[in-house]
Design a protein around this motif. Structure first.
Motif, PDB file in Angstrom:
ATOM      1  N   GLY A 287       0.770  -1.237   0.000  1.00 26.94           N
ATOM      2  CA  GLY A 287       0.000   0.000   0.000  1.00 26.94           C
ATOM      3  C   GLY A 287       0.798   1.281   0.000  1.00 26.94           C
ATOM      4  N   CYS A 288       2.126   1.211  -0.043  1.00 29.98           N
ATOM      5  CA  CYS A 288       2.940   2.422  -0.057  1.00 29.98           C
ATOM      6  C   CYS A 288       2.777   3.152  -1.386  1.00 29.98           C
ATOM      7  CB  CYS A 288       4.409   2.087   0.172  1.00 29.98           C
ATOM      8  SG  CYS A 288       4.765   1.349   1.791  1.00 29.98           S
ATOM      9  N   LYS A 289       2.766   4.480  -1.328  1.00 35.24           N
ATOM     10  CA  LYS A 289       2.615   5.298  -2.526  1.00 35.24           C
ATOM     11  C   LYS A 289       3.669   6.387  -2.539  1.00 35.24           C
ATOM     12  CE  LYS A 289      -2.415   4.586  -2.693  1.00 35.24           C
ATOM     13  NZ  LYS A 289      -3.752   5.244  -2.661  1.00 35.24           N
ATOM     14  N   GLY A 290       4.146   6.716  -3.737  1.00 39.98           N
ATOM     15  CA  GLY A 290       5.116   7.788  -3.866  1.00 39.98           C
ATOM     16  C   GLY A 290       6.369   7.336  -4.595  1.00 39.98           C
ATOM     17  N   PRO A 291       7.206   8.295  -5.026  1.00 37.13           N
ATOM     18  CA  PRO A 291       8.428   7.960  -5.764  1.00 37.13           C
ATOM     19  C   PRO A 291       9.390   7.079  -4.980  1.00 37.13           C
ATOM     20  CG  PRO A 291       7.926  10.302  -5.927  1.00 37.13           C
ATOM     21  CD  PRO A 291       7.012   9.740  -4.895  1.00 37.13           C
ATOM     22  N   GLN A 292       9.351   7.171  -3.649  1.00 37.41           N
ATOM     23  CA  GLN A 292      10.299   6.416  -2.817  1.00 37.41           C
ATOM     24  C   GLN A 292      10.066   4.913  -2.875  1.00 37.41           C
ATOM     25  OE1 GLN A 292       7.598   7.820  -1.611  1.00 37.41           O
ATOM     26  NE2 GLN A 292       6.694   6.087  -0.532  1.00 37.41           N
ATOM     27  N   THR A 293       8.953   4.478  -3.469  1.00 40.23           N
ATOM     28  CA  THR A 293       8.736   3.027  -3.618  1.00 40.23           C
ATOM     29  C   THR A 293       9.647   2.439  -4.688  1.00 40.23           C
ATOM     30  OG1 THR A 293       6.918   3.418  -5.184  1.00 40.23           O
ATOM     31  CG2 THR A 293       6.337   3.173  -2.850  1.00 40.23           C
ATOM     32  N   ASP A 294      10.301   3.283  -5.461  1.00 37.19           N
ATOM     33  CA  ASP A 294      11.263   2.842  -6.480  1.00 37.19           C
ATOM     34  C   ASP A 294      12.641   2.730  -5.837  1.00 37.19           C
ATOM     35  OD1 ASP A 294      12.983   2.486  -8.629  1.00 37.19           O
ATOM     36  OD2 ASP A 294      12.041   4.022  -9.874  1.00 37.19           O
ATOM     37  N   PRO A 295      13.251   1.532  -5.830  1.00 32.30           N
ATOM     38  CA  PRO A 295      14.580   1.383  -5.226  1.00 32.30           C
ATOM     39  C   PRO A 295      15.616   2.314  -5.836  1.00 32.30           C
ATOM     40  CG  PRO A 295      13.612  -0.764  -5.685  1.00 32.30           C
ATOM     41  CD  PRO A 295      12.717   0.251  -6.323  1.00 32.30           C
ATOM     42  N   ALA A 296      15.457   2.660  -7.125  1.00 36.34           N
ATOM     43  CA  ALA A 296      16.416   3.564  -7.763  1.00 36.34           C
ATOM     44  C   ALA A 296      16.388   4.938  -7.096  1.00 36.34           C
ATOM     45  CB  ALA A 296      16.097   3.694  -9.257  1.00 36.34           C
ATOM     46  N   VAL A 297      15.204   5.388  -6.696  1.00 33.45           N
ATOM     47  CA  VAL A 297      15.095   6.683  -6.016  1.00 33.45           C
ATOM     48  C   VAL A 297      15.781   6.620  -4.661  1.00 33.45           C
ATOM     49  CG1 VAL A 297      13.484   8.306  -4.973  1.00 33.45           C
ATOM     50  CG2 VAL A 297      12.996   7.341  -7.232  1.00 33.45           C
ATOM     51  N   ARG A 298      15.572   5.533  -3.953  1.00 29.59           N
ATOM     52  CA  ARG A 298      16.197   5.401  -2.635  1.00 29.59           C
ATOM     53  C   ARG A 298      17.721   5.381  -2.756  1.00 29.59           C
ATOM     54  NH1 ARG A 298      11.736   1.461  -2.177  1.00 29.59           N
ATOM     55  NH2 ARG A 298      13.157  -0.345  -2.162  1.00 29.59           N
ATOM     56  N   LYS A 299      18.226   4.674  -3.755  1.00 26.79           N
ATOM     57  CA  LYS A 299      19.682   4.615  -3.948  1.00 26.79           C
ATOM     58  C   LYS A 299      20.227   5.971  -4.380  1.00 26.79           C
ATOM     59  CE  LYS A 299      22.224   1.687  -3.682  1.00 26.79           C
ATOM     60  NZ  LYS A 299      22.596   0.463  -4.404  1.00 26.79           N
ATOM     61  N   ALA A 300      19.479   6.705  -5.197  1.00 24.42           N
ATOM     62  CA  ALA A 300      19.939   8.021  -5.631  1.00 24.42           C
ATOM     63  C   ALA A 300      20.055   8.975  -4.448  1.00 24.42           C
ATOM     64  CB  ALA A 300      18.988   8.579  -6.686  1.00 24.42           C
ATOM     65  N   VAL A 301      19.067   8.949  -3.561  1.00 26.65           N
ATOM     66  CA  VAL A 301      19.139   9.775  -2.360  1.00 26.65           C
ATOM     67  C   VAL A 301      20.373   9.399  -1.539  1.00 26.65           C
ATOM     68  CG1 VAL A 301      18.008  10.323  -0.175  1.00 26.65           C
ATOM     69  CG2 VAL A 301      16.647  10.171  -2.282  1.00 26.65           C
ATOM     70  N   PRO A 509      15.473   0.075   2.108  1.00 25.05           N
ATOM     71  CA  PRO A 509      14.203   0.636   2.595  1.00 25.05           C
ATOM     72  C   PRO A 509      14.395   1.736   3.635  1.00 25.05           C
ATOM     73  CG  PRO A 509      14.617  -1.492   3.595  1.00 25.05           C
ATOM     74  CD  PRO A 509      15.668  -1.309   2.545  1.00 25.05           C
ATOM     75  N   TYR A 510      15.522   1.696   4.345  1.00 23.59           N
ATOM     76  CA  TYR A 510      15.905   2.770   5.258  1.00 23.59           C
ATOM     77  C   TYR A 510      17.191   3.363   4.691  1.00 23.59           C
ATOM     78  CZ  TYR A 510      12.808   0.085   8.320  1.00 23.59           C
ATOM     79  OH  TYR A 510      11.743  -0.607   8.845  1.00 23.59           O
ATOM     80  N   ILE A 511      17.135   4.607   4.272  1.00 25.38           N
ATOM     81  CA  ILE A 511      18.306   5.231   3.656  1.00 25.38           C
ATOM     82  C   ILE A 511      19.261   5.657   4.758  1.00 25.38           C
ATOM     83  CG2 ILE A 511      19.114   7.091   2.173  1.00 25.38           C
ATOM     84  CD1 ILE A 511      16.233   7.156   0.989  1.00 25.38           C
ATOM     85  N   PRO A 512      20.459   5.067   4.823  1.00 24.31           N
ATOM     86  CA  PRO A 512      21.377   5.362   5.939  1.00 24.31           C
ATOM     87  C   PRO A 512      21.917   6.785   5.859  1.00 24.31           C
ATOM     88  CG  PRO A 512      22.413   3.895   4.323  1.00 24.31           C
ATOM     89  CD  PRO A 512      20.994   4.059   3.890  1.00 24.31           C
TER      90      PRO A 512
END
Length: 559
Positions: A287-301, A509-512
């Motif tokens: 049920g999560c929504k938003g760009p952060q559901t894309d692993p590529a976005v999390r890695k980019a951050v 899933p947790y950006i260090p």
């Protein structure tokens, strides 16, 4: 959980000072009697009104674990040592690790006068089994009372690693009260009855007070009252400290390295332990929504952050490096996986890597310089608690850094109650918080808490504490296998740690951000017995449960 911070902007600081002065001027009527030499006044970082919730199994529990409700044993997570008895006196495993036997105290009563027995332990373990949202440790055993003072817990397979969790992270509740509650997972327990060293005395929205339990099995504590204050944030906490109105807080003050000079009678201690992260609601299927559901976005951050600058501006240099596999760099350095792409997160931004990850995933910059995909700009909101100036500064700093990498991040300040509810229900895109350690100094427990499918839920249902909703079958299998392996078998354990850490780094899933240096300021002139670097008998953070209860019991009013 708030850590260290820089100064607030002048206007906000002035507001905080006024709010603190207004509250402290009348705090003697807030949660109990006026502060005496035997009253310990603490500030946990609470911003906004308290909402009464003393259910130790609630994701938004206000207080209770360790103070009101006890574990069987206390584990000191700062060092590898034998646990201290609480409600239990002895424990042992059978040879294959499928049966845990526990001896209990036979001289304990609940604060309402009823006798504590093995039936209460069995009831508690059965209760969290029946209500998955209360089962924050992923307990899967079967308990039975051998007699009033002995409990046997059996497991389907070897479960040595379950020991510290069953013994040190499950809060025993009274069957004669909780057995009558239709759904204990939702009850806020406004009138808690426990076996602990303290009991609830009075509650108001701006302050509440615990009183020493005169009938405590180990004797009435020397600290007779503990008053919890709600202030407007970190600056208000620093102002209250300067005015001598609080005795212990875990959080930032200006010039953290000059506490003894700037706050006469006070001292400070810093321990690297909890890991600051950007939590993401990661799993679309839950049920999560938003760009952060894309692993590529999390890695980019992850790649775009300037951690050195964040540490300097937000945490006064008290934080340190972090591994994307979430083994602590110092305590757990022997098990940091060599198979990680980065054994430690970069301290300087890697904007080129961030761009490469995003563009490989189909993102392109729009005329505003922000990456977009399918017409949707890469914009996210970070939820942060109002008044937590360290985290607010960190988020503001990250927002400026990420904008340079084509990612737009906006802070949303909420009361602690709103923030906590959003975290538990999964109603967020990004949220700044920290991952806490388990009952023993072993990274297995953090993995089991925050990355296990057993401790999460769909959006809209309370997760506890895998708030990201991210899971991985290989991680679940490795966690199950680790339960069966003795801690002495380091080679076999490392194989599973490698699996877990590499999966976490890939999924992120947790950006260090950083390993937080948790700093407490405490009144050494008014109370003795505080943890020190030479005697770290508990993790010294006022919000760390049940560690804070060990400290409360160890303190004595100074002569």
């Amino acid at each position: 959980m708030f850590l260290q911070a820089n100064r607030r902007r002048a206007r906000t600081a002035a507001v905080g000072a006024v709010a603190a002065a207004a509250l402290l001027a009348g705090c003697s009527g807030g949660g109990g009697s006026g502060a005496s030499d035997e009253t310990l006044v603490v500030y946990t970082g609470q911003s906004g009104d308290y909402q009464a919730n003393f259910n130790p199994y609630s994701p938004s529990v206000l207080e209770g674990p360790g103070t009101i409700f006890e574990p069987l044993f206390f584990y000191n997570l700062t060092k590898d040592e034998e646990p201290a008895p609480r409600l239990g006196t002895e424990y042992s495993w059978n040879e294959d690790g499928t049966e845990l036997s526990v001896s209990l105290r036979d001289d304990v009563t609940w604060s309402d006068g009823e006798k504590f027995t093995a039936d209460d332990v069995v009831f508690t373990l059965d209760m969290i089994t029946e209500h998955p949202t209360m089962n924050g440790t992923g307990y899967r055993g079967k308990a039975e009372a051998v007699d009033d003072a002995h409990v046997k817990v059996t497991f389907d397979k070897p479960s040595f690693m379950e020991g510290p969790q069953v013994l040190g992270r499950i809060w025993i509740v009274p069957e004669h009260i909780w057995g009558k509650i239709e759904d204990p997972s939702k009850d806020v327990m406004k009138k808690p009855v426990g076996t602990g060293p303290f009991a609830l005395e009075a509650f108001k929205a701006q302050a509440f007070t615990l009183k020493a339990n005169a009938g405590y099995w180990d004797g009435e504590p020397a600290v007779k009252k503990i008053r919890y204050l709600s202030l407007s944030g970190n600056q208000a906490g620093a102002d209250a400290l300067a005015a001598g109105k609080i005795d212990w807080q875990t959080g930032p003050v200006p010039e953290i390295d000059k506490v003894e000079k700037n706050y006469p009678g006070y001292r400070a201690i810093t321990v690297p332990m909890n890991q600051t992260v950007l939590m993401t609601c990661a799993d679309k299927d839950r049920g999560c929504k938003g760009p952060q559901t894309d692993p590529a976005v999390r890695k980019a951050v992850y790649h775009a952050l300037d951690r050195t600058q964040i540490n300097e501006l937000a945490f006064q240099g008290t934080s340190s490096g972090i591994s994307p596999g979430f083994a602590l760099p110092e305590r757990d350095k022997a098990v940091v996986s060599p198979r990680l792409e980065d054994e430690f997160a970069p301290m300087k931004p890697e904007t080129g890597e961030a761009a490469e990850v995003l563009e490989a995933a189909g993102y392109r910059k729009n005329p505003d310089g922000i990456y977009a995909k399918d017409g949707e700009p890469l914009e996210m909101t970070v939820k942060v608690v109002t008044g937590w100036t360290d985290y607010i500064t960190a988020v503001d700093t990250m927002g400026q850094q990420l904008k340079k990498a084509g990612i737009k991040v906006t802070a949303q300040q909420l009361s602690w109650n709103e923030w906590s509810d959003a975290r538990g229900q999964g109603e967020f895109e990004l949220l700044i918080d920290s991952l806490y350690q388990g009952p023993a100094p072993d990274p297995y427990y953090l993995y089991n808490y925050f990355f296990s499918s057993a401790t999460t839920a769909k959006v809209g249902e309370p997760a506890n504490p895998n708030f990201s909703r991210w899971t991985d079958k290989a991680v679940d299998q490795a966690l199950d296998e680790l339960k069966e392996i003795s801690r002495e078998d380091t080679a076999e354990r490392q194989k599973r740690f490698d699996t877990i850490q590499t999966a976490i780094e890939k999924g992120m899933p947790y950006i260090p951000v950083l390993t937080g240096g948790t700093t407490s300021e405490y009144n050494a002139e008014k109370f003795t017995g505080w943890p020190t670097e030479d005697n770290m008998y508990a993790f010294p953070a006022v919000w760390s449960r049940p560690d804070h209860s060990q400290i409360f019991m160890n303190l004595k009013p100074a002569e």
